[in-house]
Write an enzyme that holds these catalytic residues in place. Structure first.
Site, PDB file in Angstrom:
ATOM      1  N   ARG A  41       0.803  -1.365  -0.104  1.00 54.31           N
ATOM      2  CA  ARG A  41       0.023  -0.037   0.041  1.00 54.31           C
ATOM      3  C   ARG A  41       0.823   1.196   0.190  1.00 54.31           C
ATOM      4  O   ARG A  41       0.719   2.241   0.581  1.00 54.31           O
ATOM      5  CB  ARG A  41      -1.172  -0.178   1.247  1.00 54.31           C
ATOM      6  CG  ARG A  41      -2.084  -1.055   1.171  1.00 54.31           C
ATOM      7  CD  ARG A  41      -3.120  -0.694   0.564  1.00 54.31           C
ATOM      8  NE  ARG A  41      -4.254  -1.540   0.538  1.00 54.31           N
ATOM      9  CZ  ARG A  41      -5.396  -1.811   1.313  1.00 54.31           C
ATOM     10  NH1 ARG A  41      -5.396  -0.777   2.086  1.00 54.31           N
ATOM     11  NH2 ARG A  41      -5.860  -2.680   1.238  1.00 54.31           N
ATOM     12  N   ARG A  45      -3.542   6.977   0.856  1.00 55.79           N
ATOM     13  CA  ARG A  45      -3.748   7.985   1.500  1.00 55.79           C
ATOM     14  C   ARG A  45      -2.987   8.947   2.207  1.00 55.79           C
ATOM     15  O   ARG A  45      -3.103  10.114   2.700  1.00 55.79           O
ATOM     16  CB  ARG A  45      -5.245   7.848   2.064  1.00 55.79           C
ATOM     17  CG  ARG A  45      -6.530   7.919   1.022  1.00 55.79           C
ATOM     18  CD  ARG A  45      -7.975   7.751   1.817  1.00 55.79           C
ATOM     19  NE  ARG A  45      -7.945   6.417   2.280  1.00 55.79           N
ATOM     20  CZ  ARG A  45      -8.972   5.809   2.463  1.00 55.79           C
ATOM     21  NH1 ARG A  45     -10.021   6.499   2.784  1.00 55.79           N
ATOM     22  NH2 ARG A  45      -9.066   4.598   2.862  1.00 55.79           N
ATOM     23  N   ARG A  54      -6.863  11.195  -6.491  1.00 54.49           N
ATOM     24  CA  ARG A  54      -8.014  10.291  -5.938  1.00 54.49           C
ATOM     25  C   ARG A  54      -9.348  11.267  -6.154  1.00 54.49           C
ATOM     26  O   ARG A  54     -10.339  10.748  -6.823  1.00 54.49           O
ATOM     27  CB  ARG A  54      -7.886   9.740  -4.639  1.00 54.49           C
ATOM     28  CG  ARG A  54      -9.024   9.357  -3.872  1.00 54.49           C
ATOM     29  CD  ARG A  54      -9.118   7.660  -4.062  1.00 54.49           C
ATOM     30  NE  ARG A  54      -9.992   7.208  -3.185  1.00 54.49           N
ATOM     31  CZ  ARG A  54     -11.412   7.211  -3.144  1.00 54.49           C
ATOM     32  NH1 ARG A  54     -12.047   7.956  -4.277  1.00 54.49           N
ATOM     33  NH2 ARG A  54     -12.111   6.734  -2.273  1.00 54.49           N
ATOM     34  N   ASP A  91      -7.040  -3.082  -7.035  1.00 55.09           N
ATOM     35  CA  ASP A  91      -7.393  -3.592  -5.803  1.00 55.09           C
ATOM     36  C   ASP A  91      -7.879  -5.124  -5.981  1.00 55.09           C
ATOM     37  O   ASP A  91      -8.196  -5.279  -7.059  1.00 55.09           O
ATOM     38  CB  ASP A  91      -8.807  -2.985  -5.370  1.00 55.09           C
ATOM     39  CG  ASP A  91      -8.979  -3.167  -3.687  1.00 55.09           C
ATOM     40  OD1 ASP A  91      -8.560  -2.763  -2.761  1.00 55.09           O
ATOM     41  OD2 ASP A  91      -9.712  -4.021  -3.567  1.00 55.09           O
ATOM     42  N   TYR A 170     -14.798 -11.958   0.914  1.00 54.18           N
ATOM     43  CA  TYR A 170     -15.450 -10.853   0.343  1.00 54.18           C
ATOM     44  C   TYR A 170     -16.689 -10.930  -0.321  1.00 54.18           C
ATOM     45  O   TYR A 170     -17.747 -10.243  -0.327  1.00 54.18           O
ATOM     46  CB  TYR A 170     -14.487  -9.737  -0.409  1.00 54.18           C
ATOM     47  CG  TYR A 170     -13.666  -9.160   0.450  1.00 54.18           C
ATOM     48  CD1 TYR A 170     -13.966  -8.004   1.394  1.00 54.18           C
ATOM     49  CD2 TYR A 170     -12.215  -9.508   0.747  1.00 54.18           C
ATOM     50  CE1 TYR A 170     -12.964  -7.216   2.189  1.00 54.18           C
ATOM     51  CE2 TYR A 170     -11.357  -8.784   1.512  1.00 54.18           C
ATOM     52  CZ  TYR A 170     -11.526  -8.048   2.444  1.00 54.18           C
ATOM     53  OH  TYR A 170     -10.702  -7.318   3.069  1.00 54.18           O
TER      54      TYR A 170
END
Ligand code: 1CP
Length: 362
Positions: A41, A45, A54, A91, A170
């Site tokens: 990652r 952010r 973004r 992702d 998920y």
């Protein structure tokens, strides 16, 4: 025995000239020192330049499917820190998305999918559409590789996918969870149905990784973030076996492309995972003792990891002590410095710069 022979062959076909990129040399089984490094990652952010792009993209899926913007955020941490690895910005849930499962990223609560829990749901997945729907992601790989060739020649491009177990978790649950109860229950209650979902994901993931390699990704990583919540019997069936199949499928066509496996929280099963799957490198999570991993994983298989991302938030002496402990445990074996899990969004960017200085200093 057969596995060992396969690994030897793989190593011999990997680039081994001194000019090869440090990350690829380490993944090929060489004890490069100071070790090559990148961070899970590393685009995200905590970087103001990421937040700006973004915002420009609008949504997270839009960012992942706009090659110019996705390539730009992939390169941001390389520009700042000169990392040895650039990881494709995308992702793990883009595979269910490419299979046609409705997906959105809700602000502040992570991914939300329409859960799949029955035969009709599994049958509705469109394997035949994966390459077409995910085409912009492969274009990002192509574009990023071309930009690296001009701007950052020592940095290797890593493609990735989630492993079938973690992605299925998920898909069945419909969102992130602390324990993925519904999925674990389904795997016990209806293993035939769950097995069909896993097989669909093995095929989709193989295809998705092959397309990234065709777009010139230089290594690929399989993220199995939720591997560690299964008992050994289920770990073998739903984590190891599907990973064996994917690695075999990828190696059949691209024997020289290294595969990194991340069986997070696998604990003592890390050695069996390394031996059975035939991955070139195993990523260690934060809880793994690197000395245990070094004894459990065959010597030619590289290790990657496993600094606690929270020590990176702390910085200073705490960060230095933790980073040095990881380095000391890994000296003399094929190793890639990384975190034990993804970087946290409150990480001060200058602490990453401090870490790079520590690791590069050996
Ligand atoms: O708004 C935003 O910017 C969204 C935050 C975000 C980011 C930056 C998400 C949503 N995904 C990503 C990128 C991402 N995800 C990468 C890019 C490359 C990189 O720089 O490393 C990668 C490799 C992933 C992989 C991923 N996604 C994993 C496996 C690794 C891990 O961290 O365990 C998992 C489990 C996901 C699911 C996911 N995507 C996003 C979130 C918030 C989550 C976690 C959901 C949860 O379970 O709570």
């Amino acid at each position: 025995m057969t596995l060992e022979t396969d690994k030897t062959t793989t190593r011999m076909t990997m680039p081994s000239e001194p000019t090869a990129k440090p990350l690829l040399r380490a993944l090929g089984g060489e004890a490069v020192w100071p070790p090559p490094m990148w961070l899970m990652r590393q685009a995200g952010r905590y970087l103001p330049e990421y937040r700006a792009v973004r915002e420009q993209a609008g949504g997270f899926i839009a960012l992942c499917t706009t090659p110019d913007l996705a390539a730009e955020v992939t390169l941001q941490p390389i520009r700042r820190y000169g990392m040895d690895g650039a990881i494709l910005f995308s992702d793990i849930l883009m595979v269910p998305w490419a299979l046609g499962q409705p997906l959105r990223f809700a602000e502040g609560e992570g991914p939300v999918l329409e859960p799949i829990r029955d035969a009709a749901g599994v049958a509705g997945l469109r394997l035949d559409q994966v390459r077409e729907r995910a085409a912009p992601i492969f274009e990002t790989v192509r574009l990023t590789r071309a930009l690296l060739a001009v701007q950052h020649q020592r940095t290797a491009l890593i493609g990735f996918a989630g492993s079938p177990w973690t992605v299925a978790a998920y898909m069945v649950e419909g969102h992130g969870s602390r324990d993925f109860h519904v999925t674990r229950e389904l795997a016990f209650q209806d293993p035939a149905l769950f097995g069909r979902l896993i097989r669909t994901l093995v095929d989709a993931t193989t295809d998705y990784l092959l397309a990234q390699i065709e777009a010139r990704a230089e290594a690929v990583m399989l993220f199995d973030s939720w591997a560690g919540m299964l008992p050994p019997s289920q770990f073998r069936r739903w984590v190891i076996e599907p990973s064996v199949a994917i690695v075999r499928n990828v190696k059949r066509l691209h024997p020289g492309i290294p595969v990194i496996g991340f069986p997070r929280l696998a604990g003592p099963l890390i050695g069996e995972y390394a031996q059975r799957t035939g991955v070139n490198a195993v990523a260690m999570d934060t809880a793994m003792d690197p000395r245990f991993a070094a004894s459990a994983v065959p010597a030619g298989v590289a290790l990657q990891g496993n600094l606690d991302p929270l020590s990176l938030i702390a910085g200073g002496a705490a960060l230095e002590a933790e980073a040095r402990a990881v380095l000391a445990a890994m000296r003399g074996r094929p190793f890639v410095f990384n975190l034990g899990h993804g970087i946290e969004k409150t990480t001060p960017p200058e602490h990453v710069a401090q870490l790079v200085r520590i690791v590069r200093g050996g």
